[in-house]
Motif scaffolding. Structure first.
Motif, PDB file in Angstrom:
ATOM      1  N   GLY A  31       0.842  -1.203   0.000  1.00 51.27           N
ATOM      2  CA  GLY A  31       0.000   0.000   0.000  1.00 51.27           C
ATOM      3  C   GLY A  31       0.871   1.244   0.000  1.00 51.27           C
ATOM      4  N   ARG A  32       0.260   2.359  -0.358  1.00 49.01           N
ATOM      5  CA  ARG A  32       0.954   3.639  -0.311  1.00 49.01           C
ATOM      6  C   ARG A  32       1.372   3.926   1.118  1.00 49.01           C
ATOM      7  N   SER A  33       2.463   4.657   1.291  1.00 46.79           N
ATOM      8  CA  SER A  33       2.901   5.017   2.628  1.00 46.79           C
ATOM      9  C   SER A  33       1.783   5.784   3.309  1.00 46.79           C
ATOM     10  N   ASN A  34       1.547   5.493   4.563  1.00 45.78           N
ATOM     11  CA  ASN A  34       0.544   6.195   5.370  1.00 45.78           C
ATOM     12  C   ASN A  34      -0.903   5.774   5.116  1.00 45.78           C
ATOM     13  N   VAL A  35      -1.103   4.739   4.318  1.00 39.27           N
ATOM     14  CA  VAL A  35      -2.473   4.336   3.972  1.00 39.27           C
ATOM     15  C   VAL A  35      -3.149   3.586   5.125  1.00 39.27           C
ATOM     16  N   GLY A  36      -2.324   3.143   6.101  1.00 42.82           N
ATOM     17  CA  GLY A  36      -2.888   2.398   7.228  1.00 42.82           C
ATOM     18  C   GLY A  36      -2.519   0.919   7.188  1.00 42.82           C
ATOM     19  N   LYS A  37      -1.440   0.577   6.482  1.00 40.85           N
ATOM     20  CA  LYS A  37      -1.049  -0.829   6.320  1.00 40.85           C
ATOM     21  C   LYS A  37      -0.597  -1.434   7.651  1.00 40.85           C
ATOM     22  N   SER A  38       0.266  -0.717   8.365  1.00 35.81           N
ATOM     23  CA  SER A  38       0.747  -1.263   9.651  1.00 35.81           C
ATOM     24  C   SER A  38      -0.426  -1.428  10.609  1.00 35.81           C
ATOM     25  N   SER A  39      -1.318  -0.435  10.636  1.00 39.72           N
ATOM     26  CA  SER A  39      -2.473  -0.524  11.533  1.00 39.72           C
ATOM     27  C   SER A  39      -3.354  -1.708  11.146  1.00 39.72           C
ATOM     28  N   ALA A  40      -3.476  -1.974   9.843  1.00 46.64           N
ATOM     29  CA  ALA A  40      -4.310  -3.097   9.390  1.00 46.64           C
ATOM     30  C   ALA A  40      -3.695  -4.423   9.819  1.00 46.64           C
ATOM     31  N   ALA A  51       3.298  -4.657  13.668  1.00 48.59           N
ATOM     32  CA  ALA A  51       3.842  -4.216  12.385  1.00 48.59           C
ATOM     33  C   ALA A  51       4.637  -2.932  12.501  1.00 48.59           C
ATOM     34  N   PHE A  52       4.609  -2.289  13.653  1.00 50.10           N
ATOM     35  CA  PHE A  52       5.368  -1.047  13.750  1.00 50.10           C
ATOM     36  C   PHE A  52       6.859  -1.315  13.861  1.00 50.10           C
ATOM     37  N   VAL A  53       7.212  -2.616  13.882  1.00 51.48           N
ATOM     38  CA  VAL A  53       8.614  -2.973  13.780  1.00 51.48           C
ATOM     39  C   VAL A  53       9.179  -2.356  12.490  1.00 51.48           C
ATOM     40  N   SER A  54       8.284  -2.210  11.481  1.00 46.30           N
ATOM     41  CA  SER A  54       8.759  -1.670  10.207  1.00 46.30           C
ATOM     42  C   SER A  54       9.070  -0.178  10.313  1.00 46.30           C
ATOM     43  N   ARG A  55       8.710   0.435  11.413  1.00 50.79           N
ATOM     44  CA  ARG A  55       9.001   1.855  11.592  1.00 50.79           C
ATOM     45  C   ARG A  55      10.380   2.081  12.188  1.00 50.79           C
ATOM     46  N   THR A  56      10.973   1.027  12.747  1.00 49.90           N
ATOM     47  CA  THR A  56      12.255   1.247  13.394  1.00 49.90           C
ATOM     48  C   THR A  56      13.263   1.640  12.323  1.00 49.90           C
ATOM     49  N   SER A 143      -9.129   1.203   3.253  1.00 49.80           N
ATOM     50  CA  SER A 143      -8.764   1.504   4.641  1.00 49.80           C
ATOM     51  C   SER A 143      -9.393   2.808   5.137  1.00 49.80           C
ATOM     52  N   LYS A 144      -9.408   2.952   6.433  1.00 49.63           N
ATOM     53  CA  LYS A 144      -9.920   4.158   7.109  1.00 49.63           C
ATOM     54  C   LYS A 144     -11.381   4.404   6.736  1.00 49.63           C
ATOM     55  N   SER A 145     -12.125   3.320   6.515  1.00 52.60           N
ATOM     56  CA  SER A 145     -13.515   3.487   6.075  1.00 52.60           C
ATOM     57  C   SER A 145     -14.371   4.138   7.166  1.00 52.60           C
ATOM     58  N   ASP A 146     -13.855   4.196   8.402  1.00 50.74           N
ATOM     59  CA  ASP A 146     -14.595   4.915   9.458  1.00 50.74           C
ATOM     60  C   ASP A 146     -14.706   6.402   9.152  1.00 50.74           C
ATOM     61  N   LYS A 147     -13.874   6.892   8.218  1.00 47.32           N
ATOM     62  CA  LYS A 147     -13.935   8.320   7.878  1.00 47.32           C
ATOM     63  C   LYS A 147     -15.059   8.624   6.890  1.00 47.32           C
ATOM     64  N   LEU A 148     -15.737   7.585   6.420  1.00 39.18           N
ATOM     65  CA  LEU A 148     -16.855   7.781   5.484  1.00 39.18           C
ATOM     66  C   LEU A 148     -18.167   7.417   6.182  1.00 39.18           C
ATOM     67  N   SER A 177     -11.565  -0.911   8.493  1.00 41.67           N
ATOM     68  CA  SER A 177     -11.133   0.141   9.424  1.00 41.67           C
ATOM     69  C   SER A 177     -10.434  -0.488  10.614  1.00 41.67           C
ATOM     70  N   SER A 178      -9.191  -0.085  10.829  1.00 41.89           N
ATOM     71  CA  SER A 178      -8.469  -0.574  12.011  1.00 41.89           C
ATOM     72  C   SER A 178      -9.036   0.091  13.251  1.00 41.89           C
ATOM     73  N   LYS A 179      -9.666   1.270  13.047  1.00 40.88           N
ATOM     74  CA  LYS A 179     -10.155   2.035  14.188  1.00 40.88           C
ATOM     75  C   LYS A 179     -11.437   1.428  14.765  1.00 40.88           C
ATOM     76  N   ASP A 180     -12.452   1.231  13.897  1.00 37.48           N
ATOM     77  CA  ASP A 180     -13.696   0.657  14.455  1.00 37.48           C
ATOM     78  C   ASP A 180     -13.811  -0.852  14.140  1.00 37.48           C
TER      79      ASP A 180
HETATM   80  P1  GDP Z   1       1.249   2.813   7.003  1.00 35.99           P
HETATM   81  O1  GDP Z   1       2.293   3.846   6.697  1.00 35.99           O
HETATM   82  O2  GDP Z   1       0.507   2.445   5.773  1.00 35.99           O
HETATM   83  O3  GDP Z   1       1.762   1.630   7.754  1.00 35.99           O
HETATM   84  O4  GDP Z   1       0.137   3.544   7.912  1.00 35.99           O
HETATM   85  P2  GDP Z   1      -0.152   3.500   9.481  1.00 35.99           P
HETATM   86  O5  GDP Z   1      -0.796   2.225   9.872  1.00 35.99           O
HETATM   87  O6  GDP Z   1       1.058   3.907  10.237  1.00 35.99           O
HETATM   88  O7  GDP Z   1      -1.273   4.643   9.582  1.00 35.99           O
HETATM   89  C1  GDP Z   1      -1.022   5.962   9.110  1.00 35.99           C
HETATM   90  C2  GDP Z   1      -1.933   6.923   9.854  1.00 35.99           C
HETATM   91  O8  GDP Z   1      -3.289   6.606   9.580  1.00 35.99           O
HETATM   92  C3  GDP Z   1      -1.778   6.850  11.380  1.00 35.99           C
HETATM   93  O9  GDP Z   1      -1.916   8.160  11.891  1.00 35.99           O
HETATM   94  C4  GDP Z   1      -2.935   5.959  11.813  1.00 35.99           C
HETATM   95  O10 GDP Z   1      -3.377   6.253  13.137  1.00 35.99           O
HETATM   96  C5  GDP Z   1      -4.006   6.335  10.787  1.00 35.99           C
HETATM   97  N1  GDP Z   1      -4.908   5.202  10.553  1.00 35.99           N
HETATM   98  C6  GDP Z   1      -4.569   3.937  10.218  1.00 35.99           C
HETATM   99  N2  GDP Z   1      -5.647   3.151  10.076  1.00 35.99           N
HETATM  100  C7  GDP Z   1      -6.724   3.914  10.340  1.00 35.99           C
HETATM  101  C8  GDP Z   1      -8.144   3.682  10.356  1.00 35.99           C
HETATM  102  O11 GDP Z   1      -8.654   2.578  10.110  1.00 35.99           O
HETATM  103  N3  GDP Z   1      -8.936   4.760  10.638  1.00 35.99           N
HETATM  104  C9  GDP Z   1      -8.435   5.992  10.906  1.00 35.99           C
HETATM  105  N4  GDP Z   1      -9.299   6.981  11.151  1.00 35.99           N
HETATM  106  N5  GDP Z   1      -7.112   6.248  10.912  1.00 35.99           N
HETATM  107  C10 GDP Z   1      -6.257   5.231  10.633  1.00 35.99           C
END
Ligand code: GDP
Length: 208
Positions: A31-40, A51-56, A143-148, A177-180
């Motif tokens: 996925g694109r950087s910041n798309v929420g891959k690690s959170s997923a 998955a935040f091991v990938s941030r080190t 991803s981040k479908s809670d924002k819709l 959505s990793s959030k909800d």
């Molecule tokens: P990565 O770079 O693709 O690994 O993205 P991250 O998992 O680090 O997430 C990037 C940003 O998006 C962070 O600020 C997360 O808190 C936020 N984020 C990730 N998943 C979700 C989600 O499902 N919902 C919302 N609202 N924010 C999310």
């Protein structure tokens, strides 16, 4: 027990030579950087920091491998879409990720995270193009479908499916959505089925 719930970190690969030998069915996450891959990945694994091991430092441009038990693995690919990144870094990404995708015959699924608010960006389409020689099924998680709103989420799902059909790209698409945690159980169920019963997309013959 769910394969994802027993995930643990195995290795990071910065070059093709560092990639661990195949051990069984493997799922790749992209996925694109910041798309929420690690959170997923964390949400699927029911963990906060897996998955935040990938941030080190030093690991943002590596492929990170996680063991899912019974020889199954998850490969967390480095984020794509750094249009402004120096050319040498982009070339490194291309050779590592391209080499991995081309050679990894144990791949049983590729998960592509796309922002539900703007799926199928230019970089997403380019990545899907890259995947065309890979015979494993694809799952697109919006991803981040809670924002819709519910209606907007359903519209994004329908529009993405339609655009994929128009582009001749076969993929499952789900809201996530990793959030909800919307879609987490469904995605886990599908991916665990792919791990248990690896399938090849019809019509593929791996290049020799
Ligand atoms: P990565 O770079 O693709 O690994 O993205 P991250 O998992 O680090 O997430 C990037 C940003 O998006 C962070 O600020 C997360 O808190 C936020 N984020 C990730 N998943 C979700 C989600 O499902 N919902 C919302 N609202 N924010 C999310």
């Amino acid at each position: 027990m769910s394969a994802f719930l027993q995930a643990h970190f195995v290795a990071s690969a910065a070059t093709l030579g560092d990639i661990p030998a195949e051990s069984g069915p493997e799922l790749a996450f992209a996925g694109r950087s910041n798309v929420g891959k690690s959170s997923a990945i964390n949400a699927l694994a029911g963990r906060k920091r897996l998955a935040f091991v990938s941030r080190t430092p030093g690991r943002t441009r590596t492929i990170n491998f996680f063991d899912l038990g019974h020889g199954c693995r998850l490969a967390d690919l480095p984020g794509y879409g750094y249009a402004s990144a120096p050319r040498v870094l982009r070339a490194g990404w291309d050779s590592l990720v391209g080499g991995y995708l081309a050679r990894r015959s144990c791949l049983c699924g590729v998960v592509v995270l796309m922002d539900a608010r703007r799926p199928l960006t230019g970089a997403d389409r380019q990545f899907l193009e890259w995947l065309s020689p890979v015979p494993a099924p694809r799952l697109i998680l919006l991803s981040k479908s809670d924002k819709l709103s519910r209606a907007e989420g359903l519209a994004a799902l329908a529009a993405t499916r339609r655009r994929l059909v128009e582009a001749g790209i076969g993929a499952e698409v789900m809201q996530f959505s990793s959030k909800d945690r919307h879609g987490v159980a469904e995605a886990r169920e599908l991916l665990e089925d792919w791990l248990r019963n690896p399938k090849r997309l019809p019509g593929f013959r791996r290049r020799q």
